[in-house]
Scaffold this motif. Structure first.
Motif, PDB file in Angstrom:
ATOM      1  N   GLY A   1       1.170  -1.323  -0.223  1.00 26.27           N
ATOM      2  CA  GLY A   1       0.216   0.518   0.139  1.00 26.27           C
ATOM      3  C   GLY A   1       0.414   1.160   0.106  1.00 26.27           C
ATOM      4  O   GLY A   1       2.024   1.522   1.129  1.00 26.27           O
ATOM      5  N   SER A   2       0.614   1.681  -1.254  1.00 28.70           N
ATOM      6  CA  SER A   2       1.505   3.743  -1.173  1.00 28.70           C
ATOM      7  C   SER A   2       0.961   4.119   0.032  1.00 28.70           C
ATOM      8  O   SER A   2       0.188   4.886   0.453  1.00 28.70           O
ATOM      9  N   SER A   3       2.143   4.649   0.580  1.00 25.82           N
ATOM     10  CA  SER A   3       1.988   5.310   1.723  1.00 25.82           C
ATOM     11  C   SER A   3       2.461   6.484   1.724  1.00 25.82           C
ATOM     12  O   SER A   3       1.917   7.902   2.271  1.00 25.82           O
ATOM     13  N   SER A   4       1.959   7.168   0.156  1.00 29.60           N
ATOM     14  CA  SER A   4       2.390   8.908  -0.145  1.00 29.60           C
ATOM     15  C   SER A   4       1.236   8.946  -0.895  1.00 29.60           C
ATOM     16  O   SER A   4       0.818   9.939  -0.835  1.00 29.60           O
ATOM     17  N   SER A   5       0.656   8.348  -2.006  1.00 34.91           N
ATOM     18  CA  SER A   5      -0.636   8.354  -3.037  1.00 34.91           C
ATOM     19  C   SER A   5      -1.550   7.456  -2.410  1.00 34.91           C
ATOM     20  O   SER A   5      -3.017   7.241  -3.202  1.00 34.91           O
TER      21      SER A   5
END
Length: 1258
Positions: free
Chosen positions: A630-634
């Motif tokens: 899971g992307s922590s930025s998007s």
């Protein structure tokens, strides 16, 4: 054989060579040398037995012989004060880098030697010189005292394997001084390396004088007759055989037995006999040289069990001598025996490599099954392509494959710069596209190292145990093309995922335990390529049979079965496939309305487009491998490798939202998927004729993501446990789960597919590394509401320069109910131990920062477990909670608790509310149907529903037109990063059953965070705002508190066309439509055209919308200089079907279909309109009166009026239409005539329809 060289007795003396006193440096060097002799050269057992003067006497004697050897090796009486004696253990522990030692050389001699290595390796570093002197015993027994065919240098401190260019048997187990050698440490955690002996050693201690007596011998021809005779008396006798060494196999270890074959050829004929050499004579392999004569004594005749072939076998008393005629008295047998020898020269003609390459074009024209050529070749290894796979590069041109030979010496000596000679090696031309020419060594091939490398390279240890390449090669008896394909795929897998999974675990080779990820991936590929009947490899036949047969003899050029490109290469590959689809002219070529679209609408249609690409469109087909994260930025899901991240959207076949947190961190293999490439375009095309001109494109952005079903994903590795068990051979493809009802949100079974057992799921959802030895605290919560991603002002995690300590951060919020109390967990997931209650306080969970990665798997109605690792405080959740949220919290409920989820927190999905107790199911947010939302009696303001996107279009922003901002400027801002600021309009239809559609409007600010919103996709909307327009149309608006989930992707058959649902439109009568107008959307009507009420044709400016007449725009204030126009056509027709009548509005191409004009006739009509500017016709108006827009003298007007009254237009049609909910004109009257009396009557509101398509009635 010559006797070993004997040294003269040493001379005692404390002075220098000329009798002068020694210097302090010499005395210190001599003391260190004597200490070295006691420590390294006197065995421990000798040191224990000798005491006092005896010990000193033994050390002194050894040193005297060593000093004599130093003077003899150096050619000088001077002590080598610039060098240091080093023992084996010190060399292993202290020397970290490759080094070279020649203690007698000067600096100029070393520099000259180093410069001679330039050429192929001009950019590589030469071995560093070390001023070290190595002394030790040369032995053929390893650390465990077992003979394994290798040579070792040992002393009292340790033992090191070594490789030699030349070896004599009298050196064995004697003390030697090595004047020139190289030390190569291993590449890896085990730094102990090996030695390369570059020059013959000097014998330190005198050995026993041996007298050579060779008994009578048989030549190879006579020995062959004995093998054929099978006489019992000859079987038990020990024989001596002489001959020329024609072939030498590698040292093999089969069933824990080590051996090799040598072949002695008759001196005057091609007859040769095989000799099986076994311990303790394996050291002969280092002595034997091709084309030299030898005598082997005390041989016995034996029959091999596997093949039945008879061979000579060495006994414990066998000896090897060089063949010399004066020492040999030949023993002749009866030569009347009939028949030929057991073996003759190779039936495969050895040809030089250059002659073989000239036949390349002819070879390509042969049958698919090719014959390899057997050649001899000498060259230099220029690169180690893959040490574990035994692939090397020769002379920067050819690939050398040694995988079909065993490497019991761990590949020592085979490094860049080494010169090798190959005998009886197979030449294969283009077995795989990436390998033009390959030299393959089978068990008959002889490889001889002619000179060692001068390059400073670490040794890449070739593992013989647990080597996945070798194990699969032997298990499936692969041909060379298949093996090269295997190596290519495994190399790609290793390069891309070793940074996520330990190499030992990734390339784990199973015997009886579970398979590693690489093996799990490659075995189904091999099964799909292997023939139905697999042939086992017969090593005896390969080495001994007269007609050579091996896996390299025949081959077929292989096309790779699949490709697994890195994610960094995916974007250009998919972009290349979608270039044609994204051409503006290609996007709008299928739209018949393109000629009638003005500039603004034209550019809006091009502003957001997409293209789907299937894996089958690539050659070979593409397979995706990636770590799910899971992307922590998007805030989206992504597949990761070592090069890049690929965004993805995952679905369930049963339509549930994807929430399987146990797949996070797993290595997945997906074969069934499709890429979605979206293009965001800012353009300024004046008309459709200019679509081929790229200068009108101002800005373009593209994004790529992949969509797939979780049931089509195969788990190769999970962080909790090793991967699934290895598939059996010929089981068929295993990349897709067996059962159609299996779900990726459920636990994974032992075979790697995704099961549906709830108990197993609870265990699989608890990774042990979360709690660990320090433990963790967890608490269950039930999500009741979730909001979408949005940039909001929240306090920084660390102090910054934001206003009032706040900064815009991408985040989302979720409203939840606690279930039960916090509890400690140590690697075991806790099931639901409490029921949700409306009396419990709601908590608002805020996810930002690293916690943003949980957005794609968090859904309303889901039961989750929040875990705080490395914590034992049960009050941690109360301490993290704040009494109230920030002032900008957009939740719609009053939550008394506000909990920012910590970055280290872990969220696990446990169950769904619908699977819990009935009391909990009643709390689940109710999903409405589209019909209920459209109902006039509905009074709610926030709605949640699901449906299929029928059409996606862009409209002018509902919140006002904004000036254009470039993408580079927008990237500095937080929020929308698209190159335009339109509003998205989604026409949503119910998933099943005919019903009216519902329009959903989404502002551009939310669009960058919405993935998979495509025509044909099934979407679940939460908390949309229901609104009613001034025309009484119901629509919904996406707000900051709204969110959506994509439940299923569109069908990839027609990716670029909107789904209008016309295939299942209901066929109704007009009277029924008027009665049910409130709940209907699109309908199909079979009717008859009664009359054409109005017809309007106009040539309008594509820029300002004014009329263009004779090529000029009619707008004067301000003046418009545009000369580009489009035709606008509209018509209102009256239709009836016997039950009622309706007015149908048609536009553009629909007008042409109503008038029954062909495309050519329509072009003629448009040409006349261009000159006139516009044409207007009304029913029952004759024209010619004052103010009438019609010109009675105009031929086009009279033609169209006549056409509108003709049977060609007044005919039966099948219309697909939707209700026009605009308010009708008030006070509509109609004239009736009865018995010459005229009546005017007020009529009921006319049924108005908007035409969607027209078909001729059949």
């Amino acid at each position: 054989m010559e006797s070993p060289q004997r040294l003269p007795p040493p001379v005692e003396g404390g002075g220098g060579p000329d009798g002068s006193p020694r210097s302090a440096l010499e005395r210190r060097w001599l003391q260190e040398a004597r200490d070295f002799v006691r420590r390294a050269l006197l065995g421990e057992e000798l040191q224990e037995e000798k005491e006092g003067d005896d010990d000193d006497r033994g050390a002194t004697t050894t040193w005297q012989y060593l000093s004599r050897a130093l003077r003899q090796g150096g050619g000088s009486q001077e002590l080598p004060l610039g060098c240091r004696l080093i023992c084996v253990s010190e060399l292993q522990s202290q020397q970290r880098q490759p080094c070279f030692s020649h203690w007698t050389w000067s600096s100029d001699e070393f520099r000259k030697w180093a410069c001679s290595s330039q050429g192929l390796f001009s950019e590589q570093e030469v071995l560093q010189r070390a001023h070290l002197i190595l002394v030790g015993y040369l032995t053929d027994r390893g650390k465990d005292g077992v003979t394994d065919g290798n040579l070792y240098v040992r002393d009292s401190t340790g033992i090191l394997p070594c490789e030699v260019l030349h070896f004599k048997l009298e050196w064995l187990e004697t003390l030697l001084l090595f004047p020139s050698w190289s030390y190569l440490p291993h590449k890896g955690p085990n730094r102990a390396g090996y030695l390369e002996i570059l020059e013959d050693p000097v014998q330190v201690m005198p050995g026993p004088e041996k007298k050579i007596e060779i008994p009578p011998v048989l030549d190879a021809e006579q020995a062959a007759k004995l093998l054929r005779a099978r006489a019992p008396c000859q079987k038990a006798a020990e024989l001596n055989v002489a001959g020329e060494l024609s072939r030498l196999s590698t040292v093999l270890c089969i069933h824990h037995k080590v051996f090799f074959f040598l072949f002695l050829k008759c001196f005057g004929a091609d007859t040769c006999v095989p000799v099986l050499v076994q311990p303790p004579h394996l050291v002969w392999h280092h002595v034997l040289q091709l084309e030299q004569g030898y005598v082997v004594t005390a041989l016995k005749i034996s029959s091999l069990k596997a093949s039945g072939l008879r061979v000579f076998v060495t006994s414990s008393s066998s000896c090897l001598f060089p063949h010399r005629m004066e020492h040999v008295a030949e023993r002749f047998l009866d030569s009347t025996s009939e028949g030929s020898s057991i073996l003759s020269g190779s039936s495969d003609t050895c040809t030089p490599l250059s002659g073989s390459l000239e036949l390349g074009e002819e070879v390509r024209m042969l049958a698919p099954v090719r014959e390899s050529k057997v050649i001899s070749y000498a060259g230099t290894i220029t690169q180690v392509l893959n040490a574990q796979a035994s692939l090397y590069e020769l002379d920067n041109k050819f690939t050398l494959c040694l995988a079909y030979q065993q490497k019991l010496n761990s590949g020592r000596g085979l490094r860049p710069g080494v010169c090798v000679e190959l005998r009886d090696v197979h030449l294969l031309q283009k077995p795989l596209a990436a390998f033009p020419v390959v030299l393959g060594a089978c068990l008959r091939t002889t490889l001889v190292i002619k000179s060692f490398s001068k390059q400073s390279t670490l040794h890449q240890l070739v593992a013989s145990c647990g080597n996945l390449y070798v194990q699969l090669l032997l298990r499936y008896n692969l041909t060379l093309p298949l093996y090269l394909c295997l190596v290519s795929l495994l190399e790609t897998l290793e390069q891309r995922f070793c940074c996520f999974v330990r190499r030992q675990e990734l390339m784990f080779c199973s015997s009886h335990s579970a398979a590693g990820p690489a093996e799990t991936f490659i075995v189904p590929v091999l099964n799909s390529l292997m023939p139905a009947q697999k042939q086992d490899r017969d090593i005896h036949r390969e080495i001994l049979a007269e007609k050579h047969h091996c896996p390299l003899k025949q081959y077929q050029t292989l096309e790779p079965p699949c490709q697994i490109p890195s994610f960094s290469l995916l974007f250009p590959l998919v972009e290349e496939r979608s270039l044609e689809c994204f051409r503006p002219s290609q996007q709008l070529s299928c739209s018949p309305e393109i000629e009638h679209v003005d500039t603004q609408e034209l550019n809006r249609k091009l502003a957001w487009s997409y293209c789907t690409v299937l894996p089958e469109s690539f050659k070979p087909p593409m397979v995706l491998l990636g770590i799910l994260r899971g992307s922590s930025s998007s805030g989206f899901l992504q597949l990761r490798d070592s090069t890049k991240a690929l965004p993805c959207t995952i679905f369930h076949r049963d339509g549930r939202p994807f929430a399987d947190t146990s797949l996070i961190g797993c290595l997945l293999q997906i074969e069934t998927f499709h890429f979605v490439m979206e293009q965001f375009l800012q353009s300024d095309f004046p008309s459709w004729q200019a679509l081929e001109s790229p200068e009108y494109v101002k800005e373009k952005k593209m994004r790529l993501y992949v969509q797939f079903y979780v049931e089509d994903a195969k788990v190769l590795h999970s962080p909790e446990k090793r991967g699934p068990e290895v598939p059996k051979a010929h089981e068929g493809p295993s990349s897709v789960s067996e059962g159609k009802g299996s779900s990726g949100a459920e636990p994974r079974s032992s075979d790697g597919n995704l099961g549906n057992t709830e108990k197993a799921k609870t265990a699989a959802n608890a990774p042990e590394n979360l709690a660990g030895e320090s433990g963790a605290v967890s608490r269950l919560f039930l999500v009741t509401q979730k909001e979408g991603l949005l940039w909001r002002n929240y306090p920084r995690a660390s102090e910054g320069d934001g206003k009032d300590g706040q900064v815009q951060q991408l985040c989302f919020q979720a409203t939840a109910l606690w279930m039960g109390q916090p509890e400690q967990c140590r690697g075991e997931a806790a099931g639901p131990k409490g029921e949700p209650s409306k009396d419990q306080p709601e908590v608002l969970l805020l996810f930002l920062g690293k916690a943003l990665r949980w957005f794609p798997v968090l859904h309303p109605g889901g039961l989750y477990q929040l875990i705080v690792p490395q914590c034992l405080d049960l009050d941690v959740f109360d301490k993290l909670c704040l009494p109230a949220g920030p002032g900008n919290v957009s939740n719609t409920k009053d939550c008394s608790l506000f909990l920012p989820v910590p970055d280290t927190g872990y969220v696990q999905h446990v169950s769904w509310m619908s699977q819990m107790a009935p009391e909990a199911s009643e709390m689940e947010q109710k999903l409405l149907t589209i019909a209920e939302i459209l109902s006039p009696s509905f009074t709610g303001s926030l709605v949640s529903f699901s449906g299929i996107i029928a059409e996606r279009s862009l409209r002018e922003s509902l919140i006002g037109k904004k000036p254009f901002v470039s993408c580079s400027d927008k990237q500095q801002q937080k929020g929308n990063s698209l190159p335009w600021d339109y509003t998205l309009k989604l026409s949503v239809l119910p998933a099943c059953g005919p019903s009216a559609g519902l329009d959903v409007y989404v502002e551009a600010t939310f669009l960058p965070h919405l993935w998979g919103v495509l025509p044909g996709a099934r979407i679940l909307f939460h908390n949309l705002q229901r609104k009613i327009s001034r025309f009484r149309n119901v629509y919904c608006s996406y707000m900051a508190s709204s969110c959506l989930s994509v439940l299923s992707p569109p069908l990839p058959a027609s990716p670029s066309r909107p789904i209008d649902g016309s295939s299942h439109l209901p066929g109704l009568y007009l009277s029924h439509i008027q009665l049910q107008s409130s709940g209907l959307g699109q309908v199909r009507v079979s009717c008859h055209v009664t009359c054409v009420l109005a017809l309007f044709l106009r040539w309008t400016c594509s820029l300002c919308g004014s009329t263009i007449k004779e090529g000029r725009c009619s707008q004067r204030n301000p003046p418009c200089l545009s000369s580009t126009g489009v035709i606008k056509a509209s018509a209102r027709i009256l239709v009836e079907d016997g039950t009622g009548e309706a007015t149908v509005s048609c536009r553009n191409q629909q007008v042409r279909e109503v008038l029954a004009l062909s495309p050519k006739e329509w072009d003629v009509v448009q040409a006349h309109v261009r000159r006139k500017g516009f044409v207007r016709i009304r029913h029952n108006e004759t024209g010619g009166g004052p103010g009438c827009p019609e010109d009675p003298e105009d031929l086009l007007t009279r033609y169209l009026r006549t056409l509108c009254k003709s049977p060609l237009v007044l005919r039966s049609l099948v219309l697909e239409a939707r209700l026009d909910r605009k308010p009708p004109e008030a006070g509509q009257t109609r004239r009736f005539l009865s018995n010459d009396v005229e009546f005017l009557s007020q009529m009921k509101d006319q049924l108005n329809l908007m035409c969607l398509s027209i078909r001729e009635a059949t």
